[in-house]
Design an enzyme around this catalytic site. Structure first.
Site: not given
Length: 161
Positions: A29-31, A82
């Protein structure tokens, strides 16, 4: 400074599986996700977790920093994703002195298979395996970040693959 130099290709057929290891499941996942930088968390099926920062405008060469982190903390970070969480199985496939990484996507990107090869120099010219197709280095729709943020057309990607 750590540099990531990699090329990406679509994969054609299943011939690569003959030479592949058993693979490892990955959730990522992209933070933070911006045009020129990202902060990503990955959780591997073998129990490891890693935080990665990538900075750079080009797809071929970027600054990359990775650190191992606690798996429970990584799981908690997924709450702050995100976009969507990317799910895939990564296989390592040796070929002519290079180790190719073949990602077989599931979830929203089921059916997409991409091979990456990491290079030590932009001048490296690896022998391409007969199971790679069109090069997609620099095509943003094939970046994990674009797929996670929903800025790539998943159905279109699968038609091109």
């Amino acid at each position: 400074m750590a540099k990531e130099i990699e090329r990406k290709f679509l994969v054609s057929g299943q011939r690569w599986r003959t030479f592949a290891n058993e693979g490892v499941a990955i959730r990522q996942a992209y933070i933070v996700a911006q045009d020129d930088r990202s902060l990503r968390v990955r959780i591997y099926g073998d129990g490891r977790a890693r935080l990665t920062i990538k900075v750079g405008h080009t797809a071929l060469v970027r600054d990359e920093y990775e650190v191992e982190i606690d798996r429970d903390e990584a799981e908690d970070m997924l709450r702050h994703a995100v976009g969507t969480i990317i799910e895939k199985v990564r296989y390592k496939v040796p070929h002519e002195g290079y180790v190719w990484e073949v990602d077989v996507y599931s979830g929203a990107h089921r059916g997409l298979v991409i091979a990456e090869v990491e290079l030590t120099s932009i001048h490296d010219d690896p022998e391409l395996p007969n199971w790679v197709g069109r090069e997609v280095t620099g095509e943003s729709q094939y970046s994990n970040q674009s797929m996670a943020l929903g800025t790539s057309d998943s159905a279109r990607l699968h038609q091109l693959a």
